[in-house]
Design a protein around this motif. Structure first.
Motif, PDB file in Angstrom:
ATOM      1  N   ARG A  34      -3.794  -1.433  -4.799  1.00  0.00           N
ATOM      2  CA  ARG A  34      -3.338  -1.866  -3.576  1.00  0.00           C
ATOM      3  C   ARG A  34      -3.467  -3.288  -3.314  1.00  0.00           C
ATOM      4  O   ARG A  34      -4.194  -3.956  -3.878  1.00  0.00           O
ATOM      5  CB  ARG A  34      -4.067  -0.956  -2.373  1.00  0.00           C
ATOM      6  CG  ARG A  34      -3.560  -1.202  -1.220  1.00  0.00           C
ATOM      7  CD  ARG A  34      -4.419  -0.462  -0.296  1.00  0.00           C
ATOM      8  NE  ARG A  34      -5.802  -0.935   0.224  1.00  0.00           N
ATOM      9  CZ  ARG A  34      -6.785  -0.504   0.945  1.00  0.00           C
ATOM     10  NH1 ARG A  34      -6.493   0.746   1.323  1.00  0.00           N
ATOM     11  NH2 ARG A  34      -8.053  -1.164   0.767  1.00  0.00           N
ATOM     12  N   GLN A  84       5.085   0.945  -5.460  1.00  0.00           N
ATOM     13  CA  GLN A  84       3.843   1.175  -4.365  1.00  0.00           C
ATOM     14  C   GLN A  84       2.649   1.503  -5.339  1.00  0.00           C
ATOM     15  O   GLN A  84       2.810   2.175  -6.348  1.00  0.00           O
ATOM     16  CB  GLN A  84       4.298   2.360  -3.251  1.00  0.00           C
ATOM     17  CG  GLN A  84       4.781   3.766  -3.784  1.00  0.00           C
ATOM     18  CD  GLN A  84       4.088   4.724  -3.038  1.00  0.00           C
ATOM     19  OE1 GLN A  84       2.910   4.563  -2.661  1.00  0.00           O
ATOM     20  NE2 GLN A  84       4.724   5.953  -2.693  1.00  0.00           N
ATOM     21  N   PRO A  85       1.665   1.382  -4.703  1.00  0.00           N
ATOM     22  CA  PRO A  85       0.280   2.101  -5.090  1.00  0.00           C
ATOM     23  C   PRO A  85       0.062   3.547  -5.491  1.00  0.00           C
ATOM     24  O   PRO A  85      -0.421   3.637  -6.313  1.00  0.00           O
ATOM     25  CB  PRO A  85      -0.701   1.484  -4.436  1.00  0.00           C
ATOM     26  CG  PRO A  85      -0.078   0.111  -3.546  1.00  0.00           C
ATOM     27  CD  PRO A  85       1.345   0.595  -3.172  1.00  0.00           C
ATOM     28  N   ALA A  98       0.918  -1.168   0.076  1.00  0.00           N
ATOM     29  CA  ALA A  98      -0.159   0.042  -0.001  1.00  0.00           C
ATOM     30  C   ALA A  98       0.834   1.340  -0.132  1.00  0.00           C
ATOM     31  O   ALA A  98       2.187   1.250   0.081  1.00  0.00           O
ATOM     32  CB  ALA A  98      -0.921  -0.050   1.185  1.00  0.00           C
TER      33      ALA A  98
END
Length: 535
Positions: A531, A504-505, A483
């Protein structure tokens, strides 16, 4: 309506004089028919069951002869008749019921042996919609429910596995059955019709693309009782559903002790993880989290790189492979204590090597699950449950957005995609360091993302020192986060550990601060827009 009085007690036995046998699964039918006939039981039957019994030389009365009404509508209507249902549902302790039986020439039926049209098997083999509908049994569930309701007087058997218990009791009781057995059989009968209806409902909902219906039903069949659950004070069992997804529920155990609750849970996690990769892959799982994952060309070499990530945690772990297990890798696996090894296939030489590890559970599945296939996951809550789509989200290079001044190199990009797929299978908060197609540090399940990042970096450094290496394996690695980084601290911890690129998201209100920190540290960073929380 007032319920009849004078109910029998649990010590009362009911002698079986007439039985209705109508089964799709003919296993054990002839043996049961002979047993009943030898005790003077009149046999009623229909269609294929009647033919099978007659060919075995048994006297059998067709239901149509018993009712005086022929089978009609391609057999859709044959047992739906008062002489059948009245014979099953009549309470023998009710004067009113007995009078109705006499008035309408209804003979009692004391035993109903039914198993249903093979609807689940028909759906599983991919039959046409019309064929599936024709395999929805109507008369069978009606007979089962009627007999189960009147279990004070009628025994009902829905599975050949229960024939022996019925025959043993009838032998012991001179042709009778006890109320205790009839109650147990009734419970099994209602569970069978419930599971059958659940399978039909789930199939029809899937056909209508109704993923979250107003009423969600799920049926399962117990595959095995387990010694205990997550802990010894918890009882547990393993159930399978009609979902034929390749994995732990479809696996064949070639050797080893009985699988435990935790073995089953961890093995499922391991196999789903390696299925994510098109390249040959090995994953080592401990407590449902990966402690080492690698991809490459040669499985034996891949194993060594996966093991190097955390050989301490790998002790007593679960190993999953997404290719045929062969002797070279099997020989290396024998050098470490492992609980379970699972693979699509195992060759004879590998199986012979692993046979020396008598307690090791060795499983084959014949195929890999499709990580992109739709499906559902369920989590029980107090008084309810949560239902969601299986996390089948996947990220490719084309989906990535570079947000820093420096773009990732080709090698970094490959490792970023690898690490993010691994992070999908790590409990949140999840941080994964990877280099050259192998994990070099994993931080799982922490309340703070920065703590996960620090733990993964510490693991990477500790394993390097234990192997006599001079610098942390995280140096020159990439890092994946399941996340977004809510603050720059987690990202800076990765940079301090030696990571050069981040995946990462994105989506934090402080994304700009995190991007600025990445630029100042010389990191390349990409956002996925997806995510992968795993709680």
């Amino acid at each position: 309506m007032t319920a009849p009085t004078g109910r029998r007690t649990a010590t009362d036995d009911i002698r079986i004089t007439r039985a209705l046998l109508s089964v799709s699964d003919k296993a054990g039918l002839i043996e049961l028919g002979r047993f009943l006939a030898a005790r003077g039981v009149e046999l009623l039957s229909t269609g294929g069951s009647a033919k099978a019994l007659a060919q075995a030389g048994l006297a059998v009365k067709e239901v149509a002869t018993h009712t005086g009404f022929p089978e009609i509508m391609d057999g859709r209507v044959k047992t739906l008749h008062p002489k059948i249902h009245g014979g099953i549902l009549a309470r023998r302790d009710s004067a009113e019921h007995r009078a109705a039986m006499t008035a309408h020439d209804i003979a009692p039926i004391d035993l109903v042996v039914i198993n249903l049209y093979p609807f689940e098997a028909t759906v599983a083999k991919g039959a046409a919609y019309e064929d599936c509908v024709e395999n929805i049994d109507i008369g069978g569930p009606a007979l089962i429910r009627a007999a189960a309701k009147n279990h004070d007087f009628v025994a009902v058997v829905t599975d050949p596995v229960d024939y022996d218990a019925l025959m043993e009791e009838m032998t012991a009781k001179g042709g009778g059955t006890s109320l205790a057995l009839r109650r147990r059989l009734a419970s099994l009968a209602y569970a069978r019709t419930a599971a059958y209806d659940a399978a039909i409902a789930r199939w029809m909902q899937a056909e209508e693309k109704d993923r979250f219906p107003r009423r969600f039903v799920l049926g399962g069949e117990r595959r095995q009782m387990l010694r205990y659950g997550e802990n010894p004070h918890q009882q547990a069992a393993f159930y399978t559903t009609s979902d034929r997804r390749p994995g732990i529920a479809t696996a064949r155990q070639l050797q080893g002790k009985e699988l435990s609750y935790n073995n089953l849970n961890d093995t499922d996690a391991a196999f789903e993880l390696v299925a994510e990769f098109e390249a040959p892959a090995v994953a080592i799982i401990k407590h449902a989290n990966p402690c080492g994952v690698a991809i490459g060309k040669d499985l034996a070499e891949i194993w060594e790189r996966a093991l190097a990530c955390d050989p301490v945690s790998a002790f007593g772990g679960i190993v999953a492979i997404n290719r045929k297990l062969e002797a070279d890798l099997a020989e290396r696996l024998t050098k470490l204590f492992l609980e379970v090894v699972i693979a699509p296939e195992v060759d004879e030489n590998a199986a012979a090597l692993l046979a020396a590890k008598g307690n090791l559970r060795l499983l084959t599945t014949g195929a890999l699950p499709d990580p992109a296939a739709p499906g559902l996951s369920l989590k029980l809550l107090s008084g309810g449950f949560l239902l969601q789509d299986r996390d089948n989200g996947r990220i490719a290079a084309r989906d990535l957005k570079t947000v820093t001044k420096r773009k990732p190199t080709e090698r970094e990009l490959a490792d970023l995609l690898f690490a993010f797929r691994v992070a999908k299978h790590v409990k949140s908060n999840a941080i994964v360091y990877a280099r050259n197609g192998a994990t070099v540090g994993i931080g799982a399940g922490q309340m703070s993302r920065v703590d996960s990042s620090r733990i993964a970096a510490w693991k990477s450094r500790e394993m390097a020192e234990a192997a006599g290496e001079k610098e942390s394996r995280a140096k020159g690695s990439v890092v994946a986060s399941d996340a977004f980084f809510p603050f720059a601290d987690g990202l800076l911890a990765a940079a301090e550990a030696g990571a050069t690129a981040v995946i990462q998201p994105g989506g934090s209100m402080r994304d700009e601060d995190v991007i600025k920190a990445a630029d100042e540290a010389g990191l390349a960073m990409v956002f996925t827009g997806m995510r992968h929380f795993r709680h």
